[in-house]
Design a protein around this motif. Structure first.
Motif, PDB file in Angstrom:
ATOM      1  N   TRP A 276     -14.704  -8.131 -20.596  1.00 54.87           N
ATOM      2  CA  TRP A 276     -13.337  -8.199 -21.122  1.00 54.87           C
ATOM      3  C   TRP A 276     -12.803  -6.785 -21.354  1.00 54.87           C
ATOM      4  O   TRP A 276     -11.955  -6.310 -20.625  1.00 54.87           O
ATOM      5  CB  TRP A 276     -13.308  -9.017 -22.408  1.00 54.87           C
ATOM      6  N   SER A 277     -13.330  -6.108 -22.359  1.00 59.07           N
ATOM      7  CA  SER A 277     -12.876  -4.746 -22.657  1.00 59.07           C
ATOM      8  C   SER A 277     -13.567  -3.734 -21.754  1.00 59.07           C
ATOM      9  O   SER A 277     -14.705  -3.934 -21.321  1.00 59.07           O
ATOM     10  CB  SER A 277     -13.180  -4.390 -24.114  1.00 59.07           C
ATOM     11  N   VAL A 278     -12.869  -2.639 -21.493  1.00 60.74           N
ATOM     12  CA  VAL A 278     -13.497  -1.467 -20.885  1.00 60.74           C
ATOM     13  C   VAL A 278     -14.167  -0.695 -22.014  1.00 60.74           C
ATOM     14  O   VAL A 278     -13.502  -0.239 -22.945  1.00 60.74           O
ATOM     15  CB  VAL A 278     -12.464  -0.594 -20.159  1.00 60.74           C
TER      16      VAL A 278
ATOM     17  N   ASP B  47     -19.311 -11.252 -31.116  1.00 67.44           N
ATOM     18  CA  ASP B  47     -18.547 -11.630 -32.308  1.00 67.44           C
ATOM     19  C   ASP B  47     -17.228 -10.873 -32.421  1.00 67.44           C
ATOM     20  O   ASP B  47     -16.972 -10.181 -33.413  1.00 67.44           O
ATOM     21  CB  ASP B  47     -19.389 -11.416 -33.571  1.00 67.44           C
ATOM     22  N   VAL B  48     -16.392 -10.982 -31.385  1.00 65.98           N
ATOM     23  CA  VAL B  48     -15.073 -10.349 -31.431  1.00 65.98           C
ATOM     24  C   VAL B  48     -14.024 -11.404 -31.775  1.00 65.98           C
ATOM     25  O   VAL B  48     -14.182 -12.598 -31.492  1.00 65.98           O
ATOM     26  CB  VAL B  48     -14.725  -9.651 -30.101  1.00 65.98           C
ATOM     27  N   THR B  49     -12.945 -10.965 -32.383  1.00 67.70           N
ATOM     28  CA  THR B  49     -11.958 -11.878 -32.950  1.00 67.70           C
ATOM     29  C   THR B  49     -10.981 -12.405 -31.909  1.00 67.70           C
ATOM     30  O   THR B  49     -10.476 -11.653 -31.075  1.00 67.70           O
ATOM     31  CB  THR B  49     -11.174 -11.158 -34.070  1.00 67.70           C
ATOM     32  N   VAL B  50     -10.733 -13.701 -31.994  1.00 71.15           N
ATOM     33  CA  VAL B  50      -9.698 -14.361 -31.203  1.00 71.15           C
ATOM     34  C   VAL B  50      -8.826 -15.151 -32.177  1.00 71.15           C
ATOM     35  O   VAL B  50      -9.340 -15.878 -33.031  1.00 71.15           O
ATOM     36  CB  VAL B  50     -10.298 -15.307 -30.146  1.00 71.15           C
ATOM     37  N   VAL B  51      -7.504 -15.004 -32.051  1.00 68.93           N
ATOM     38  CA  VAL B  51      -6.572 -15.648 -32.970  1.00 68.93           C
ATOM     39  C   VAL B  51      -5.668 -16.602 -32.204  1.00 68.93           C
ATOM     40  O   VAL B  51      -5.105 -16.236 -31.160  1.00 68.93           O
ATOM     41  CB  VAL B  51      -5.723 -14.594 -33.712  1.00 68.93           C
ATOM     42  N   ASP B  52      -5.522 -17.816 -32.727  1.00 67.62           N
ATOM     43  CA  ASP B  52      -4.593 -18.791 -32.163  1.00 67.62           C
ATOM     44  C   ASP B  52      -3.171 -18.412 -32.584  1.00 67.62           C
ATOM     45  O   ASP B  52      -2.858 -18.369 -33.776  1.00 67.62           O
ATOM     46  CB  ASP B  52      -4.954 -20.184 -32.680  1.00 67.62           C
ATOM     47  N   VAL B  53      -2.309 -18.139 -31.605  1.00 67.47           N
ATOM     48  CA  VAL B  53      -0.917 -17.779 -31.908  1.00 67.47           C
ATOM     49  C   VAL B  53       0.049 -18.814 -31.328  1.00 67.47           C
ATOM     50  O   VAL B  53       1.253 -18.562 -31.228  1.00 67.47           O
ATOM     51  CB  VAL B  53      -0.574 -16.363 -31.370  1.00 67.47           C
ATOM     52  N   SER B  54      -0.476 -19.983 -30.979  1.00 68.88           N
ATOM     53  CA  SER B  54       0.381 -21.018 -30.402  1.00 68.88           C
ATOM     54  C   SER B  54       1.299 -21.602 -31.475  1.00 68.88           C
ATOM     55  O   SER B  54       0.917 -21.712 -32.645  1.00 68.88           O
ATOM     56  CB  SER B  54      -0.468 -22.132 -29.798  1.00 68.88           C
ATOM     57  N   PRO B  55       2.524 -21.983 -31.106  1.00 72.03           N
ATOM     58  CA  PRO B  55       3.459 -22.543 -32.092  1.00 72.03           C
ATOM     59  C   PRO B  55       2.936 -23.797 -32.774  1.00 72.03           C
ATOM     60  O   PRO B  55       3.203 -24.038 -33.958  1.00 72.03           O
ATOM     61  CB  PRO B  55       4.703 -22.844 -31.247  1.00 72.03           C
ATOM     62  N   GLU B  56       2.174 -24.613 -32.035  1.00 73.93           N
ATOM     63  CA  GLU B  56       1.691 -25.880 -32.580  1.00 73.93           C
ATOM     64  C   GLU B  56       0.291 -25.775 -33.190  1.00 73.93           C
ATOM     65  O   GLU B  56      -0.245 -26.772 -33.677  1.00 73.93           O
ATOM     66  CB  GLU B  56       1.677 -26.945 -31.473  1.00 73.93           C
ATOM     67  N   GLY B  57      -0.320 -24.607 -33.135  1.00 72.22           N
ATOM     68  CA  GLY B  57      -1.676 -24.460 -33.663  1.00 72.22           C
ATOM     69  C   GLY B  57      -2.710 -25.231 -32.875  1.00 72.22           C
ATOM     70  O   GLY B  57      -3.715 -25.702 -33.426  1.00 72.22           O
ATOM     71  N   ASP B  58      -2.494 -25.348 -31.554  1.00 74.29           N
ATOM     72  CA  ASP B  58      -3.401 -26.138 -30.720  1.00 74.29           C
ATOM     73  C   ASP B  58      -4.266 -25.284 -29.796  1.00 74.29           C
ATOM     74  O   ASP B  58      -4.852 -25.780 -28.849  1.00 74.29           O
ATOM     75  CB  ASP B  58      -2.601 -27.136 -29.884  1.00 74.29           C
ATOM     76  N   TRP B  59      -4.317 -23.995 -30.058  1.00 69.96           N
ATOM     77  CA  TRP B  59      -5.148 -23.068 -29.296  1.00 69.96           C
ATOM     78  C   TRP B  59      -4.736 -22.971 -27.823  1.00 69.96           C
ATOM     79  O   TRP B  59      -5.539 -22.652 -26.965  1.00 69.96           O
ATOM     80  CB  TRP B  59      -6.637 -23.423 -29.408  1.00 69.96           C
TER      81      TRP B  59
ATOM     82  N   VAL C 244      -6.624 -11.651 -28.233  1.00 68.63           N
ATOM     83  CA  VAL C 244      -8.051 -11.335 -28.201  1.00 68.63           C
ATOM     84  C   VAL C 244      -8.265  -9.867 -28.561  1.00 68.63           C
ATOM     85  O   VAL C 244      -7.519  -8.985 -28.113  1.00 68.63           O
ATOM     86  CB  VAL C 244      -8.642 -11.616 -26.799  1.00 68.63           C
ATOM     87  N   TRP C 245      -9.293  -9.622 -29.346  1.00 72.53           N
ATOM     88  CA  TRP C 245      -9.685  -8.250 -29.703  1.00 72.53           C
ATOM     89  C   TRP C 245      -9.930  -7.443 -28.430  1.00 72.53           C
ATOM     90  O   TRP C 245     -10.617  -7.889 -27.510  1.00 72.53           O
ATOM     91  CB  TRP C 245     -10.950  -8.279 -30.545  1.00 72.53           C
ATOM     92  N   TYR C 246      -9.379  -6.217 -28.416  1.00 77.94           N
ATOM     93  CA  TYR C 246      -9.554  -5.331 -27.263  1.00 77.94           C
ATOM     94  C   TYR C 246     -10.155  -4.024 -27.753  1.00 77.94           C
ATOM     95  O   TYR C 246      -9.528  -3.278 -28.512  1.00 77.94           O
ATOM     96  CB  TYR C 246      -8.210  -5.093 -26.574  1.00 77.94           C
ATOM     97  N   ASP C 247     -11.374  -3.764 -27.325  1.00 77.17           N
ATOM     98  CA  ASP C 247     -12.154  -2.662 -27.890  1.00 77.17           C
ATOM     99  C   ASP C 247     -11.510  -1.284 -27.748  1.00 77.17           C
ATOM    100  O   ASP C 247     -11.584  -0.494 -28.687  1.00 77.17           O
ATOM    101  CB  ASP C 247     -13.556  -2.652 -27.275  1.00 77.17           C
TER     102      ASP C 247
END
Length: 228
Positions: free
Chosen positions: A105-107, A118-130, A135-138
């Protein structure tokens, strides 16, 4: 002999040959693609490009839109990521924040094909449905600005859990074997003026330790596959 065991012994043979090399730089770090790494971590036996995983999971694995540890988050292909992406869910922190362990993923350190744990991924969808994530970018040490569309999560079944437990032990043994091979290569490189017989004995000792690691891992693998 199973295909997995043949691959394992092939790694042992390669490690033994590396241990005889007089130049430590001959040992290169592995390059991981996201698909084989996600398959190794999860035990989910789907093959082919990441963009095909969601369709292939139909009828084989449960799928959904709720994150669970051990599942695989399946990304849709985009213009910049036309083969898609898959990531192993290592932890669920909240209903909209998870951590994944994934590859390529990251360079990092100027190279691709790295494993990030263990890198962070956040749901940013309007409906909260993933259906949309960041995604964390190193390289920037933060969440990336790009929003990625996803299909959802492919969940492990009991067979996948068993496979993941067994193959992770083998992977650890292989990693340990490569580490020992690097140590052996460094020892040989630092003792080029030593007695040739001593150098051969050092390499043989390292090979014996690698063989012991592989044998121990195979024993654990056999126990993991026995019916309970």
């Amino acid at each position: 002999m199973t295909k997995r065991k043949r691959a394992l012994w092939g790694s042992l043979a390669a490690a033994a040959m590396i241990s005889l090399a007089p130049i430590s730089s001959a040992v290169a770090d592995g390059y991981w693609q996201c698909v084989p790494f996600a398959r190794l971590m999860s035990g989910i036996q789907i093959f082919g490009d990441a963009r095909t995983w969601w369709g292939q999971a139909t009828g084989k694995y449960d799928t959904g839109f709720t994150p669970k540890a051990g599942a695989v988050l399946c990304f849709k292909p985009t213009g910049r990521m036309n083969l898609g992406h898959v990531a192993f869910v290592s932890q669920v922190l909240t209903d909209r924040v998870i951590q994944v362990t994934h590859a390529n993923w990251s360079v990092m350190n100027g190279a691709r094909g790295q494993i990030e744990k263990d890198v962070t991924v956040v749901d940013v969808s309007p409906e909260g449905d993933w259906s949309q994530v960041k995604v964390w970018y190193d390289p920037i040490r933060d969440l990336g600005t790009t929003v990625y569309p996803t299909h959802g999560f492919i969940y492990q079944n009991q067979q996948a859990v068993t496979i993941a437990a067994a193959t992770s032990k083998l992977a650890l043994a292989q990693n340990a074997a490569v580490s020992l091979a690097k140590q052996a290569a460094n020892q040989v490189a630092s003792s080029v003026r030593a007695n040739p017989l001593d150098m051969i004995n050092q390499a043989a000792d390292s090979t014996d330790r690698i063989a012991a690691l592989i044998a121990a891992a195979q024993g654990d693998d056999k126990q993991a596959q026995q019916p309970r």
